[in-house]
Design an enzyme around this catalytic site. Structure first.
Site, PDB file in Angstrom:
ATOM      1  N   ASP A 263      26.925  61.572  14.852  1.00 58.34           N
ATOM      2  CA  ASP A 263      27.929  61.502  15.900  1.00 58.34           C
ATOM      3  C   ASP A 263      27.474  62.461  16.995  1.00 58.34           C
ATOM      4  O   ASP A 263      26.634  63.347  16.767  1.00 58.34           O
ATOM      5  CB  ASP A 263      29.335  61.830  15.378  1.00 58.34           C
ATOM      6  CG  ASP A 263      30.409  61.282  16.323  1.00 58.34           C
ATOM      7  OD1 ASP A 263      30.076  60.958  17.488  1.00 58.34           O
ATOM      8  OD2 ASP A 263      31.581  61.164  15.912  1.00 58.34           O
TER       9      ASP A 263
HETATM   10  C1  BGC Z   1      32.716  59.757  18.973  1.00 59.77           C
HETATM   11  C2  BGC Z   1      31.930  58.532  18.575  1.00 59.77           C
HETATM   12  C3  BGC Z   1      31.290  57.930  19.802  1.00 59.77           C
HETATM   13  C4  BGC Z   1      30.415  58.985  20.446  1.00 59.77           C
HETATM   14  C5  BGC Z   1      29.692  58.510  21.673  1.00 59.77           C
HETATM   15  C6  BGC Z   1      31.906  60.723  19.790  1.00 59.77           C
HETATM   16  O1  BGC Z   1      32.724  61.706  20.333  1.00 59.77           O
HETATM   17  O2  BGC Z   1      33.226  60.389  17.821  1.00 59.77           O
HETATM   18  O3  BGC Z   1      32.757  57.609  17.939  1.00 59.77           O
HETATM   19  O4  BGC Z   1      30.589  56.774  19.477  1.00 59.77           O
HETATM   20  O5  BGC Z   1      31.234  60.081  20.827  1.00 59.77           O
HETATM   21  O6  BGC Z   1      30.541  58.325  22.727  1.00 59.77           O
END
Ligand code: BGC
Length: 727
Positions: A263
């Site tokens: 993540d």
């Molecule tokens: C989120 C993800 C997301 C990523 C990219 C993170 O803060 O938890 O689900 O895909 O950001 O935007």
């Protein structure tokens, strides 16, 4: 003779050169694994390290020297996110990146239709492909543990079986477009409070029976090519580099051969990131230009620090090669696959797909005195009240926010359906704008205006609920209470007192408290439905579409009716959160409560017609280990209009050495019936449906004994049962 020999050697030289010009990895007809090994052999250590971490906010390097393209990710999971700047979250302000927003995943789950999930996957996959992405950051299948989780709207509800069945078609169809689905967030990411560090303590049964099955199905049945690690910790290790979750469960036990992507900002230690199953690091510094070091990407945990360890001989390249293998596999499955279609973007076809999914997902919670559907021949004026009738819901909410080609508001949808025959008036009745609320009495004024107008209307449509602001259905924070914000409860009570013909439409991705439930004749849960929101909602309210959605999670009356809150297992302390309820999540908990009933149970949803269930029967009453029992029920449409019903199968274990839920969903089927029509639904029951995870033996076990198959229209509306024995 001599000439011939010269020609022959020339020919040979040409063949060798052309072979050299067409290496195996570039030949799309060669098996992927051979292409992977060939490309890997040709890469330098520096090229390999460059490939395993971000080079911008949403991309990672290819191998320019070898013609291997970059990898481009996109959020996900409800539509293709607008382009952002290379190093920042800010939008790049392109003018050609407005997408079709599909319904939020709670709405998809509420369709209880694998066909709708396939349509969703195909449509969003085509959009991603057209935008030249090769990884879609979604779908999300974290289990709905508490209604306070700000990200529940991005997931598929509280039941592992439902989420498993619904996630698979989505993944398969996305991947047919040459886009990897990146299933998120693995695992145990069930709250936003302290999400970056909170350490989840959960017993092995709950882990395997509740929190992992949808991921396992995504990998083994859906064949997902990518998975995203979660922010939180489990067993004291961050999930993005977690030995137990990634190396042992995901890669060893489940045989996952795809890429584990962190993540954004979920990586914390080079050593663990190298060894504990992570393949690609993203978002470690949110601003690669002027935040942190001068070129943050080079300083990623899996960048220079890793390269340095290798060049200094502190570590060999075994793990590095394994990561690169997986990334090359991803490339050959997507951008360098010869079967990759071209995709399409922002089309009417996609908008209509979104509308159809929304129409099947909207849930009619209550319909006393049949206020719905609205009969326009009998109504002269409609008053629409509530901010959600006009508020854009594809904006906000965190990483799932979208820039859409258009978004039909509920009010516009209602006006379209009312046509010229009925006059439609709109009043907000309340406001979510805090600066407005601070002004003296503004809330009261708005409410009084709406309540007095309600007295004059033939019908009042209240359209409220939550929104995508912080602290509601939004990433990064959880809700602080189950109640509706902005004084909506008072407003709804006063509206219904002023006009008994009041319909309440809740737009949310979460359960909300409804202290006024007994006074409101008709209630609809309408979710976040994306681009075609208003048309979908109005088609249900005016009866063009007969509602057929069913709740994918329990609506408790009070927050303390939810297990996590009742047992003090949420949100945890500064370091840990303990899932004290174990396997008793959602209806599994509600079923154990003698003195309370949910406001609306899991699986609940009404129709404008009625369905009659016959007695449940089966082809045998004794089952042996390799047997299948076929449980059969006939369902008849006894009403006056065509409709769809979701017939649900729950299994109850009547004799077990370990505590088990009162019942568990093990089958469902959505059927369509014309008035008077009857259909037979058959549920094959195998050993899987009877098994639980034995935490002593570390395996799934079905114990001999007495079981029951329960057939229902919801988890609390059981219409038939069949008892059988496992020998
Ligand atoms: C989120 C993800 C997301 C990523 C990219 C993170 O803060 O938890 O689900 O895909 O950001 O935007």
């Amino acid at each position: 003779m001599k000439k011939k020999a010269i020609y022959a050697s020339l020919l040979l030289a040409c063949t060798v050169t052309s072979l050299a010009r067409n290496p195996i990895y570039l030949d799309p007809d060669q098996p992927i694994e051979q292409r992977v090994e060939d490309a890997l052999r040709r890469m330098t250590v520096e090229e390999k390290v460059a490939m395993i971490h971000a080079q911008s906010k949403f991309s990672s390097a290819g191998v320019p020297r070898l013609g291997i393209p970059e990898n481009w990710m996109t959020d996900g999971p409800h539509g293709i996110r607008a382009e952002v700047l290379w190093d920042e979250w800010n939008e790049a302000k392109w003018t050609n990146d407005s997408c079709i927003a599909f319904p939020a995943l709670t709405a998809l789950a509420a369709t209880w239709s694998p066909d709708m999930s396939a349509l969703y996957g195909k449509s969003i996959g085509e959009e991603a492909r057209y935008r030249n992405k090769n990884v879609l950051l979604g779908p999300g299948v974290n289990i709905y543990r508490t209604p306070l989780n700000g990200r529940n709207f991005e997931y598929m509800g509280e039941d592992p079986y439902l989420a498993s069945k619904m996630v698979v078609p989505y993944i398969r169809e996305v991947q047919k477009c040459g886009i990897a689905a990146c299933v998120k967030h693995f695992a145990l990411n069930n709250q936003e409070v302290r999400r970056e560090n909170i350490n989840v303590k959960v017993d092995d049964r709950a882990l395997h029976e509740i929190y992992l099955p949808a991921f396992k199905a995504a990998v083994q049945d859906g064949g997902a090519w990518a998975i995203m690690g979660a922010y939180n910790q489990y067993k004291g290790q961050h999930c993005c580099h977690n030995q137990y979750l990634l190396n042992e469960i995901l890669k060893r036990d489940w045989g996952f051969d795809g890429v584990v992507i962190s993540d954004w900002g979920g990586v914390h230690k080079t050593n663990e990131a190298i060894r504990n199953g992570l393949d690609m690091e993203f978002g470690s510094w949110t601003n690669g230009l002027n935040w942190s070091a001068s070129n943050a990407y080079a300083n990623y945990y899996l960048a220079s620090p890793y390269l340095k360890m290798i060049t200094e001989g502190k570590i060999d390249t075994q793990e590095l090669d394994e990561k690169v293998r997986r990334i090359l596999r991803l490339v050959f499955r997507t951008t360098m696959s010869k079967n990759r279609p071209y995709g399409s973007f922002g089309t009417m076809e996609h908008a209509l797909a979104g509308r159809k999914i929304a129409q099947e997902g909207i849930v009619l919670l209550k319909n006393r005195s049949s206020l719905l559907p609205i009969d326009i021949s009998k109504v002269k004026n409609i008053l629409v009240v509530g901010e959600n009738a006009v508020k854009k819901m594809t904006v906000g909410g965190g990483s799932s926010a979208l820039k859409t080609k258009y978004e039909i508001s509920p009010l516009t949808g209602i006006e379209t359906y009312a046509r010229q025959q009925v006059s439609v008036r709109y009043l907000s009745g309340y406001t979510s704008v805090s600066s407005m609320n601070q002004k003296e009495n503004i809330g009261e004024q708005l409410r009084e205006e709406a309540v007095s107008a309600a007295k004059e209307a033939d019908i009042v449509l209240f359209i409220g609920g939550l929104n995508k602001n912080n602290g509601q259905d939004c990433e990064g924070h959880d809700r602080t209470s189950l109640g509706l914000p902005y004084g909506q409860d008072t407003l709804i009570s006063q509206l219904t007192a002023a006009n008994p013909n009041t319909v309440v439409v809740i737009i949310s991705g979460n359960a909300v408290a409804m202290p006024w439930v007994n006074n409101v004749p008709s209630i609809v849960e309408a979710w976040y439905c994306g681009t075609e929101t208003g048309n979908a909602l109005a088609s249900v309210l005016f009866g063009e579409v007969n509602p057929s959605g069913k709740l994918p999670f329990t609506f408790p009356v009070l927050i303390d009716d939810n297990a996590a809150s009742a047992l003090g297992g949420y949100p945890g302390n500064k370091t840990d959160v303990e899932y004290k309820e174990g396997i008793f999540v959602g209806y599994r908990w509600a079923d154990r409560q003698k003195n309370t009933k949910p406001l609306f149970p899991f699986g609940h949803g009404l129709s404008y017609t009625n369905f009659q269930y016959s007695k449940a029967i089966a082809d045998k009453s004794v089952m042996h280990v390799n047997d299948t029992i076929n449980v059969t029920v006939k369902v008849k449409n006894t009403g006056k209009r065509e409709g769809q019903e979701v017939v649900q199968l729950y299994i109850r274990d009547n004799e077990s050495s370990l505590p088990r839920p009162f019942k568990e969903l093990k089958g469902f089927k959505k059927i369509s019936l014309s008035p008077g029509e009857e259909k037979t639904v058959v549920f094959p029951v195998t050993l899987d449906a009877l098994s639980f995870y034995d935490d002593q033996k570390h395996m799934w076990v079905a114990e001999p004994g007495r079981f029951e198959a329960l057939i229902g229209s919801s988890s609390m509306d059981i219409r038939g049962r069949f008892a059988f024995e496992l020998k």
